[in-house]
Motif scaffolding. Structure first.
Motif, short mmCIF file in Angstrom:
data_model
loop_
_atom_site.label_atom_id
_atom_site.label_comp_id
_atom_site.label_asym_id
_atom_site.label_seq_id
_atom_site.Cartn_x
_atom_site.Cartn_y
_atom_site.Cartn_z
N VAL A 1 1.30 2.24 26.47
CA VAL A 1 2.28 2.41 25.40
C VAL A 1 2.10 3.78 24.73
O VAL A 1 3.09 4.44 24.39
CB VAL A 1 2.14 1.27 24.36
N LEU A 2 0.87 4.22 24.55
CA LEU A 2 0.61 5.52 23.94
C LEU A 2 0.84 6.68 24.89
O LEU A 2 0.82 7.84 24.46
CB LEU A 2 -0.83 5.58 23.42
N GLY A 3 1.04 6.40 26.17
CA GLY A 3 1.30 7.46 27.14
C GLY A 3 0.07 8.21 27.59
O GLY A 3 0.17 9.33 28.10
N LEU A 4 -1.12 7.62 27.42
CA LEU A 4 -2.36 8.28 27.85
C LEU A 4 -2.59 8.12 29.35
O LEU A 4 -3.02 9.06 30.02
CB LEU A 4 -3.55 7.71 27.07
N GLU B 1 0.57 14.76 21.18
CA GLU B 1 1.81 14.53 20.42
C GLU B 1 2.48 13.22 20.81
O GLU B 1 3.00 12.50 19.95
CB GLU B 1 2.77 15.69 20.66
N GLN B 2 2.48 12.89 22.09
CA GLN B 2 3.17 11.68 22.53
C GLN B 2 2.57 10.43 21.91
O GLN B 2 3.29 9.54 21.44
CB GLN B 2 3.12 11.58 24.06
N ALA B 3 1.25 10.35 21.87
CA ALA B 3 0.60 9.17 21.29
C ALA B 3 0.81 9.11 19.79
O ALA B 3 1.10 8.04 19.23
CB ALA B 3 -0.89 9.19 21.63
N VAL B 4 0.69 10.24 19.11
CA VAL B 4 0.85 10.25 17.66
C VAL B 4 2.29 9.93 17.28
O VAL B 4 2.55 9.26 16.26
CB VAL B 4 0.41 11.60 17.08
N SER B 5 3.25 10.38 18.09
CA SER B 5 4.66 10.07 17.79
C SER B 5 4.94 8.58 17.87
O SER B 5 5.76 8.05 17.11
CB SER B 5 5.56 10.83 18.75
N VAL B 6 4.26 7.87 18.78
CA VAL B 6 4.43 6.42 18.85
C VAL B 6 3.88 5.77 17.59
O VAL B 6 4.47 4.82 17.06
CB VAL B 6 3.73 5.87 20.12
N LEU B 7 2.75 6.26 17.09
CA LEU B 7 2.18 5.70 15.87
C LEU B 7 3.06 5.97 14.66
O LEU B 7 3.16 5.14 13.75
CB LEU B 7 0.78 6.28 15.65
N LYS B 8 3.72 7.13 14.64
CA LYS B 8 4.57 7.48 13.51
C LYS B 8 5.93 6.80 13.57
O LYS B 8 6.58 6.63 12.53
CB LYS B 8 4.77 8.99 13.45
N SER B 9 6.39 6.44 14.74
CA SER B 9 7.74 5.91 14.90
C SER B 9 7.91 4.49 14.39
O SER B 9 9.02 3.97 14.37
CB SER B 9 8.14 5.96 16.38
N ARG B 10 6.84 3.81 14.03
CA ARG B 10 6.86 2.42 13.58
C ARG B 10 7.37 1.47 14.66
O ARG B 10 7.86 0.38 14.36
CB ARG B 10 7.74 2.27 12.32
N ARG B 11 7.26 1.86 15.91
CA ARG B 11 7.67 1.00 17.02
C ARG B 11 6.49 0.55 17.86
O ARG B 11 6.67 0.04 18.96
CB ARG B 11 8.69 1.73 17.91
N LEU B 12 5.28 0.76 17.34
CA LEU B 12 4.09 0.36 18.09
C LEU B 12 4.07 -1.15 18.31
O LEU B 12 3.76 -1.62 19.40
CB LEU B 12 2.83 0.81 17.35
N ARG B 13 4.39 -1.92 17.27
CA ARG B 13 4.39 -3.37 17.40
C ARG B 13 5.42 -3.84 18.43
O ARG B 13 5.13 -4.68 19.27
CB ARG B 13 4.67 -4.02 16.05
#
Length: 511
Positions: free
Chosen positions: A276-279, A446-458
């Motif tokens: 999900v984080l794109g790692l 950036e890709q992982a942090v953007s997922v955390l900021k987007s509020r769509r992690l859940r």
């Protein structure tokens, strides 16, 4: 003129009422009753027509809703014709019906993980050669007891492989009906022609193999000084990349999976979080039940990758030897940044600088300390933690000489790390997080942090974890999964605050 026109219009009515008055009382009553009956019939017919029309509209709405439900897709758009031809993101659905996963707009009360999930109970055993040997004997002892083979004998020595024939142990389904059911229903639930976009077709293929492949053989293998592995060989078609490693043909001749202990379920969650984080640094993992192991409890099964052992099992994993001081020095030098070769006396390892940033972010969210902080120097450990039991916590006085562990890469790709042995902790509060994992980190992907900021992690984690039905049910369904995601979301908020407070750069990392 107006008066004459109104008189002309009212003349028939006046004439009719005058005639009605001259009728006898009985005839007038009969006429009034007839009019009332006709009026009543008209009213009843109108009400019935209206109700029937309303029912038809309701049926049409139900049909329209059902048609939209069964056309639900994980993706935001229908599959392109190019994708259908190349098969890049096209998968075969394993289920015909659709289950909605709805998200609450705002949680009223955050779940308290301490009150819902018990801490892992760890046995106080010393990690020595004799303890590892006893552990493997217990595992194979379970195999013998459940299979009814009391006279099964094996040799346990370092460097040798214990081979258990699947058929000889009589490990088969209980009935023919169960076998047919298992062959038709997969525990990997995919309802549409597209899996979530963060899972590649290779990931989906590996998940299906680990969850549904018929077990042909069970092997217990030893590698170096590390604990032995319990590997199963499955029945799968197609070419397998592991076959090109001739040195390891005696370990896995086809496609295999590594069976872990039921307490290590974090491996499955870590795999989905990584994607999900794109790692894309973990090996595919699913949860699976084996009737001949651990009393049928769900066990994490991780994909076997022979490229992690380039020099054979005796040499162990391809590990980077690095102390904490050397690791901090490599972070300052940004080793291999922009593909520039470091100087011979720089002390840089073969790992690219960006890999450490991805590892630090991943380990902080799951609070995995067995790589960068094996001695538990960055938080307050408990008495049952491994670092306290083995006395590693006392080494924190000389931190620069503490050895990093479990830093693994593939033999043919020394620049990129592979995240293995992902044993995270969900019962660690925000006031006891291991910030040592972020020490020296000045950049994050950036890709992982953007997922955390987007509020769509859940939302993304729910969609991803829902695919693994065995893991989903073993954690208590939607309620249990939500509690785990609550912990990750709170740590993500702490991480975002840490990024702003320390001025950490968020950059694109395509290496």
């Amino acid at each position: 003129m107006g008066k004459s026109r109104s008189h002309w219009l009212c003349f028939p009515f006046l004439k009719l009422t005058g005639s009605f008055r001259r009728f006898p009382l009985s005839k007038r009553s009969l006429i009034i009753a007839s009019v009332c009956v006709v009026y009543l019939f008209f009213v009843v017919s109108q009400v019935g027509y209206t109700q029937q029309h309303r029912d038809r509209r309701t049926d049409k709405d139900k049909y329209r809703h059902a048609r939209g439900l069964y056309n639900l897709d994980f993706g935001d758009a229908p599959p392109d014709s190019a994708d259908l031809q190349t098969g890049a993101s096209f998968v075969v659905p394993t289920r015909s019906n659709v289950v909605y996963i709805t998200l609450k707009s705002k949680r009223q009360k955050p779940a308290n993980i301490r009150g819902t999930i018990r801490p892992k109970l760890r046995r106080k055993v010393r990690r020595s050669k004799s303890a590892n040997s006893a552990f493997t004997q217990n595992k194979l002892g379970t195999l013998e007891r459940d299979a009814g083979q009391r006279n099964f004998a094996r040799k346990t020595s370092w460097g040798e492989t214990g081979d258990v024939d699947y058929k000889s142990l009589d490990i088969i389904p209980k009935s023919h009906t169960d076998a047919q059911t298992d062959s038709h229903i997969s525990s990997i639930r995919i309802y549409s022609q597209r899996a979530p976009p963060w899972l590649s077709p290779q990931d989906v293929k590996a998940m299906r193999f680990l969850a549904d492949a018929k077990v042909l053989r069970i092997k217990e293998v030893s590698h170096g000084d590390s604990p032995s592995l319990l590997i199963f060989e499955g029945e799968a078609g197609g070419s397998v990349t592991n076959q090109k490693h001739s040195k390891l043909s005696n370990v896995c001749g086809g496609q295999c999976g590594v069976i872990s202990s039921p307490v290590d379920t974090t491996e499955v969650f870590a795999f989905h979080l990584d994607r999900v984080l794109g790692l894309n640094r973990t090996l595919p993992a699913v949860s699976r039940k084996f009737s001949f192991l651990h009393d049928g409890q769900p066990c994490p099964v991780v994909s076997w990758d022979a490229s992690l052992y380039p020099e054979g099992l005796a040499a162990g994993l391809s590990t980077v030897r690095l102390t904490w001081g050397e690791y901090q020095s490599s972070l300052k030098q940004r080793c291999w940044h922009k593909n520039s070769s470091p100087k011979p006396d720089s002390g840089c390892s073969t790992v690219h600088h960006y890999e450490w940033t991805k590892l630090a972010l991943f380990d902080f969210l799951l609070q995995i300390n067995n790589r960068l902080d094996q001695s538990c120097c960055g938080f307050r450990p408990r008495q049952e933690d491994v670092c306290v039991e083995l006395g590693h916590h006392a080494d924190c006085g000389d931190q620069n000489h503490i050895q990093l562990t479990n830093i693994i890469h593939r033999g043919h790709d020394p620049r990129h790390l592979v995240f293995t042995n992902n044993k995270g902790f969900f019962d660690r509060n925000e006031d006891n997080l291991d910030f040592r994992l972020l020490e020296g980190i000045k950049e994050l992907p950036e890709q992982a942090v953007s997922v955390l900021k987007s509020r769509r992690l859940r939302e993304k984690l729910l969609q991803s974890l829902f695919l693994d039905q065995t893991y989903w049910e073993s954690q208590g369904g939607r309620q249990g999964i939500d509690k785990l995601i609550d912990v990750i979301e709170r740590r993500a908020n702490v991480l975002l605050t840490y990024i702003n407070a320390h001025g950490i750069k968020v950059i694109t990392m395509n290496v």
